[in-house]
Design a protein around this motif. Structure first.
Motif, mmCIF file in Angstrom:
data_model
loop_
_atom_site.group_PDB
_atom_site.id
_atom_site.type_symbol
_atom_site.label_atom_id
_atom_site.label_comp_id
_atom_site.label_asym_id
_atom_site.label_seq_id
_atom_site.Cartn_x
_atom_site.Cartn_y
_atom_site.Cartn_z
ATOM 1 N N HIS B 7 0.752 -1.305 0.126
ATOM 2 C CA HIS B 7 0.039 0.175 -0.320
ATOM 3 C C HIS B 7 1.415 1.160 -0.082
ATOM 4 O O HIS B 7 0.116 2.539 -0.739
ATOM 5 N N ILE B 8 2.059 1.065 1.012
ATOM 6 C CA ILE B 8 2.450 2.342 0.774
ATOM 7 C C ILE B 8 3.704 2.723 -0.558
ATOM 8 O O ILE B 8 3.603 3.403 -0.890
ATOM 9 N N GLU B 9 4.064 1.580 -1.146
ATOM 10 C CA GLU B 9 4.771 1.480 -2.023
ATOM 11 C C GLU B 9 4.141 2.602 -3.137
ATOM 12 O O GLU B 9 4.124 2.778 -3.825
ATOM 13 N N GLY B 10 2.646 1.375 -3.706
ATOM 14 C CA GLY B 10 1.945 1.850 -4.135
ATOM 15 C C GLY B 10 1.192 3.698 -4.220
ATOM 16 O O GLY B 10 1.599 4.768 -5.210
ATOM 17 N N ASP B 11 1.489 4.223 -2.191
ATOM 18 C CA ASP B 11 1.461 5.497 -2.622
ATOM 19 C C ASP B 11 2.539 5.682 -2.895
ATOM 20 O O ASP B 11 2.038 7.316 -3.078
ATOM 21 N N THR B 12 3.588 6.010 -2.162
ATOM 22 C CA THR B 12 5.116 6.587 -3.140
ATOM 23 C C THR B 12 4.827 7.173 -4.938
ATOM 24 O O THR B 12 4.809 8.058 -5.185
ATOM 25 N N ARG B 13 4.814 5.270 -5.385
ATOM 26 C CA ARG B 13 3.950 6.042 -6.938
ATOM 27 C C ARG B 13 3.350 6.694 -7.225
ATOM 28 O O ARG B 13 3.296 7.761 -7.960
ATOM 29 N N GLU B 14 2.542 6.560 -6.415
ATOM 30 C CA GLU B 14 0.990 8.065 -6.871
ATOM 31 C C GLU B 14 1.651 9.134 -6.729
ATOM 32 O O GLU B 14 1.474 10.331 -7.860
ATOM 33 N N ARG B 15 2.321 9.714 -5.579
ATOM 34 C CA ARG B 15 2.924 10.934 -5.135
ATOM 35 C C ARG B 15 3.986 11.487 -6.480
ATOM 36 O O ARG B 15 4.097 12.653 -6.146
ATOM 37 N N ILE B 16 5.098 10.166 -6.481
ATOM 38 C CA ILE B 16 5.756 10.969 -7.659
ATOM 39 C C ILE B 16 4.977 10.981 -8.616
ATOM 40 O O ILE B 16 5.918 12.183 -9.673
ATOM 41 N N LEU B 17 4.306 9.824 -9.494
ATOM 42 C CA LEU B 17 3.210 10.840 -10.356
ATOM 43 C C LEU B 17 2.556 12.409 -10.333
ATOM 44 O O LEU B 17 2.615 13.369 -11.350
ATOM 45 N N GLU B 18 2.562 12.639 -9.305
ATOM 46 C CA GLU B 18 1.477 13.455 -8.800
ATOM 47 C C GLU B 18 2.061 14.846 -9.521
ATOM 48 O O GLU B 18 2.460 16.136 -9.621
ATOM 49 N N VAL B 19 3.758 14.712 -8.566
ATOM 50 C CA VAL B 19 4.601 15.940 -8.330
ATOM 51 C C VAL B 19 4.940 15.967 -9.911
ATOM 52 O O VAL B 19 5.154 17.023 -10.311
ATOM 53 N N ALA B 20 5.432 14.970 -10.577
ATOM 54 C CA ALA B 20 6.117 14.499 -11.637
ATOM 55 C C ALA B 20 5.125 15.733 -12.483
ATOM 56 O O ALA B 20 5.589 16.532 -13.560
ATOM 57 N N GLU B 21 3.538 15.179 -12.838
ATOM 58 C CA GLU B 21 3.089 15.904 -13.419
ATOM 59 C C GLU B 21 2.964 17.983 -13.015
ATOM 60 O O GLU B 21 2.933 18.468 -13.960
ATOM 61 N N ARG B 22 2.450 17.697 -11.660
ATOM 62 C CA ARG B 22 2.989 19.233 -11.907
ATOM 63 C C ARG B 22 4.081 19.985 -12.118
ATOM 64 O O ARG B 22 3.824 21.142 -12.550
ATOM 65 N N LEU B 23 5.596 19.506 -11.814
ATOM 66 C CA LEU B 23 6.268 19.464 -12.792
ATOM 67 C C LEU B 23 6.453 20.401 -14.169
ATOM 68 O O LEU B 23 7.188 21.221 -14.485
ATOM 69 N N PHE B 24 5.612 19.463 -14.113
ATOM 70 C CA PHE B 24 5.496 19.191 -16.445
ATOM 71 C C PHE B 24 5.097 20.091 -16.558
ATOM 72 O O PHE B 24 5.064 21.038 -17.495
ATOM 73 N N ARG B 25 3.956 20.224 -15.525
ATOM 74 C CA ARG B 25 3.251 21.268 -16.195
ATOM 75 C C ARG B 25 3.640 22.867 -15.889
ATOM 76 O O ARG B 25 3.328 23.535 -16.818
ATOM 77 N N LEU B 26 4.417 22.770 -15.281
ATOM 78 C CA LEU B 26 4.849 24.535 -14.121
ATOM 79 C C LEU B 26 6.194 24.968 -15.051
ATOM 80 O O LEU B 26 6.241 25.992 -15.489
#
Lengths: 199, 199
Positions: B7-26
């Motif tokens: 669960h934690i691993e999946g959560d970390t994966r999601e958090r990486i993608l969220e941050v990556a998308e935000r930075l790609f946008r920005l």
């Protein structure tokens, strides 16, 4: 004398454009200089500049020439006799074929197209409006013969051209060539269905 | 324990993608480094690499996520009740709106799209096939209700999606926004006409 010199001037202008187009095809628009064009014609760059104020002006004239050939061929198809649906198919297929020959594949004219699309939209928009106009004339003939139904001719022409974007737009032709999608004949069938009368 | 750590691993994966998308946008895809993403998450780059082997893998996952949202929304519209033509219009309009929000305008995700289209066609083709599949399901519902006529469902779906290229394809949305052409509603009318029965 005035007539003769006008004739020669027009001739030189044509020769500059012919050589420019050949060099754009061969080595690309970016890498071709006005000096290259002049050298090929055994004239001075200054003489080229008497006819075209910049490389961009040469680019525009070459682009206009290439697009003009497509427009002329489209107008020829609309003017000739025969059943509308057949000529409509010929018209759309011809625009696709001529655009593919001109701008896609090994030759480097696609570079010219990209620049035209970034810097010179007026030339492209005029061409698209001309083609849409010819498509509209063809649809009008179809409405007259009862083969098509189109309450708004201009709108029908814009929709038909937009539907054909995959086959008309140089960048889309190149990008979609290897992607799943309908053949051009299937797409034309779909457009004809959209224009056909519903009783 | 295994379940919690997954669960934690999946959560970390999601958090990486969220941050990556935000930075790609920005700041754009090219300028964003794995180091930037790690820093933002207060973890080491090595830890990011435990989840994604390269920036490209992060890019693919972000792209899949963005496209997946459009696919989910499309499937929701197909599954809900109501007259087919209305939902067909809603479906095509939604794909257009979501693609516009995602890839066009001020945000820098269009850079990501361009790279996906150059390097990562499989991801794009899968998405296009999924959307064509959903459009095909909708057409099948219309055939069942007598609102549409389509002897070949898959072909009809491909033609409908191809006709909508100006409104679906991120590069075309951006390029055509200020060019003459039909509105999306006019274009959908044209597509519906192409699918409507001729008695």
């Amino acid at each position: 004398m005035a007539l003769i010199s006008e004739h020669i001037e027009g001739d030189t202008r044509e020769r500059i454009l012919e050589v420019a187009e050949r060099l754009f095809r061969l080595i690309g628009y970016q890498k071709t200089t006005v000096g290259d064009i002049a050298k090929e014609l055994r004239m001075s760059p200054a003489n080229v500049y008497r006819f075209f104020e910049s490389k961009k002006a040469i680019h525009q004239a070459v682009a206009r020439g290439l697009m003009g050939e497509v427009e002329l061929e489209a107008q020829r198809i609309v003017a000739k006799p025969g059943p509308v649906k057949e000529r409509f198919r010929e018209l759309l297929t011809t625009v696709h074929r001529m655009n593919t020959e001109r701008y896609v594949g090994d030759n480097k004219l696609h570079e010219m197209v990209e620049i035209a699309m970034q810097e010179d939209w007026a030339v492209c928009v005029n061409h698209m409006e001309c083609i849409a106009g010819v498509v509209g004339q063809m649809i009008a003939q179809g409405v007259a013969s009862g083969e098509f139904e189109a309450p708004d001719l201009q709108l029908a022409a814009l929709c038909a051209c937009t539907a054909m974007m995959r086959f008309f737009h140089p960048q889309m032709i190149a990008q979609c060539a290897t992607k799943p999608g309908p053949t051009i004949d299937q797409m034309i069938d779909f457009v004809i269905a959209g224009l056909s009368p519903r009783h």
